[in-house]
Scaffold this active site. Structure first.
Site, PDB file in Angstrom:
ATOM      1  N   GLY A 179     -17.082 -54.709   6.802  1.00  0.00           N
ATOM      2  CA  GLY A 179     -16.057 -54.034   6.024  1.00  0.00           C
ATOM      3  C   GLY A 179     -14.827 -54.867   5.759  1.00  0.00           C
TER       4      GLY A 179
ATOM      5  CG  LEU B 165     -14.763 -61.817   5.682  1.00  0.00           C
ATOM      6  CD1 LEU B 165     -14.497 -62.245   7.122  1.00  0.00           C
ATOM      7  CD2 LEU B 165     -14.115 -62.787   4.708  1.00  0.00           C
ATOM      8  CB  SER B 166     -20.533 -61.028   1.914  1.00  0.00           C
ATOM      9  OG  SER B 166     -21.686 -60.543   1.259  1.00  0.00           O
TER      10      SER B 166
ATOM     11  CG  ASP C  76     -20.939 -60.903  -1.879  1.00  0.00           C
ATOM     12  OD1 ASP C  76     -20.064 -61.611  -2.403  1.00  0.00           O
ATOM     13  OD2 ASP C  76     -20.781 -59.691  -1.634  1.00  0.00           O
TER      14      ASP C  76
END
Length: 379
Positions: A119, A122-123, A169
Site C-alpha cells: 500500500g 512501491l508495487s 510496474d
C-alpha cells in the site's frame, strides 16, 4: 515429489517510479526502476493438479484445483475477487499463464514472503506477480520472456484482481537492472535502460512511506482513468499519448475544468518523462530536480491524487535541501520520494519526521532504495 518440499526460490522487486505517473494506461511514457526490496516465492511441485498459495500476510492458505481457475477468473468489473485479494495475485498469474494453453502441468505449492511495503505505492503487487510468474514459467516449462511475463502480471492484476493498472510496474519488476531506470513506451512496449549514476554522483533516493493506504481497485483510480478516456474521446484520439502540450489550448476550450486538468496532467507528465530521460543522458541525475517538483505539483493540483501527508513529505524534503521530490505511485496515499545528497539522508529524514509531527500525522517510514535487478531465480 511431495507437496511442501520447495524446489527453488524465485524473487521479484518492488519499484519506484522516478517520473511518469498515470501515463502508462494512457499509452504514454514512464521511467521506473526496480528496488532492492523484494518478494520471494518458495515453490514446490505437487503430485496432483492443484495449486496452494500461502503468505506471511495471513495464516489462511488458499487451495484450488488448477481446472477451477477458469471458474474464479476473470473477476467481473466492480466486484471483489472470488478469493482473498492477496491470493488473487499468484492465482491470477497461474490462470493467465494457463488461459490460452492446452497443456498439462503439475500442481504447485507457493509460499510468499515480501519485504516490499504494502500500500505504499512501491508495487508490492507486481513483485508478487513477478516472483510467481518467474517460478511457474520455469517449473511449467513455458519458455516465456521477461516482457511476456510482465504482460501476464498485468493480465492478473487487471482481470483477476480487478485493478485497472497499466504495465509499468510489472515491466520494472521484470526488467530492472542495477543503477538504471527502465524507460518504457507503454504503447509499443519497447523499453531501454537509462543509466542513473546515483552512486557515482553520491546521490540517494529517500522513500517516505506515509502509511496512508491506497487501493488501485477502488474508486479514485478508476475515476481518473475514466476522465482520461473521456478526454481522449473529446480530442478524437485513441489515447492521451497522442495529445501534445501544443494541443492543450484547444483541449481547454472543449472540456469541463476537471476533465481538462486531468488531461493536462497526463500530457505534461508525458513530456516530463521525455525531458527527464534527455536530461539524465546529457547532465545526470543531479539536474532532474525541477522536473520531479513539477511532476508533484501536477499530481497535486491537476490530477488531484496527492494527500496532505504526501504534500508534507515533499515540501519538508525540499525545504531540507532535497534536489527534487514527488509522490510516487497511484496516489491517494502511499509514498513520496526525494532525490538527495547521500550525505544528507539523516538530515532530510529528521526534517520530514519533524514536519509530520508538527502536522499531527503518524510518523512515516523512511528508507533509501537503490536501483536493482529484476525478477530471477535465487536458488
Amino acid at each position: 515429489m511431495t507437496a511442501h518440499e520447495p524446489v527453488g526460490l524465485w524473487s521479484a522487486p518492488g519499484r519506484v517510479n522516478l517520473i511518469g505517473e498515470h501515463t502508462d494506461y494512457n499509452e504514454g511514457f514512464v521511467l521506473p526502476f526496480a528496488i532492492s526490496h523484494r518478494t520471494v516465492a518458495a515453490v514446490g511441485l505437487r503430485d496432483d493438479a492443484r495449486i496452494r498459495v500461502a503468505s506471511t500476510f495471513t495464516n489462511e492458505p488458499v487451495e484450488v484445483a488448477l481446472a477451477e481457475l477458469n471458474t474464479l477468473f476473470p473477476t467481473p468489473a466492480g466486484s471483489a475477487p472470488a478469493v482473498p485479494e492477496w491470493a488473487a495475485y499468484p492465482l491470477g498469474v497461474a490462470w493467465a499463464l494457463l488461459a490460452d494453453r492446452a497443456i498439462d502441468v503439475p500442481g504447485v505449492d507457493i509460499a510468499i514472503a515480501s519485504e516490499v511495503p504494502v500500500g505504499a505505492g512501491l508495487s508490492s503487487s507486481a513483485a508478487i506477480e513477478g516472483a510467481a510468474a518467474s517460478a511457474l514459467n520455469e517449473l511449467w516449462s513455458l519458455g516465456l520472456s521477461a516482457k511476456e511475463l510482465a504482460s501476464i502480471g498485468r493480465t492478473a492484476e487487471n482481470e483477476a484482481v480487478g485493478a485497472p493498472t497499466g504495465i509499468m510496474d510489472q515491466t520494472a519488476s521484470m526488467l530492472g537492472e542495477p543503477d538504471a531506470a527502465v524507460f518504457l513506451d507503454c504503447r509499443s512496449l519497447q523499453s531501454e535502460l537509462v543509466p542513473l549514476g546515483m552512486a557515482e554522483a553520491h546521490l540517494a533516493i529517500l522513500v517516505i512511506d506515509t502509511h496512508v493506504k491506497h487501493a488501485h481497485a477502488t474508486g479514485g483510480y478508476r475515476d481518473r482513468r475514466d476522465a482520461c478516456e473521456r478526454g481522449a474521446a473529446i480530442m478524437g484520439v485513441s489515447a492521451l499519448r497522442d495529445v501534445s502540450v501544443a494541443d492543450l489550448d484547444r483541449a481547454a476550450e472543449l472540456m469541463d475544468d476537471v476533465t481538462f486538468r486531468r488531461v493536462r496532467h497526463i500530457v505534461t507528465e508525458n513530456q516530463r518523462v521525455l525531458d527527464t530521460v534527455e536530461v539524465l543522458r546529457a547532465e545526470g541525475a543531479r539536474a532532474i530536480g525541477d522536473l520531479l517538483v513539477a511532476s508533484h505539483a501536477s499530481m497535486r493540483y491537476d490530477f488531484e491524487i496527492s494527500v496532505a501527508e504526501l504534500d508534507t513529505a515533499v515540501d519538508a524534503a525540499l525545504a531540507a535541501g532535497a534536489i527534487g521530490a514527488r509522490m510516487t505511485g497511484g496516489g491517494f496515499g502511499g509514498a513520496g520520494i526525494a532525490l538527495i545528497e547521500a550525505s544528507a539522508v539523516d538530515a532530510v529524514s529528521a526534517a520530514v519526521l519533524t514536519a509530520f509531527a508538527d502536522a499531527g500525522f503518524a510518523a512515516p517510514n523512511l528508507f533509501t532504495v537503490a536501483p536493482s535487478i529484476g525478477a530471477h531465480r535465487d536458488e
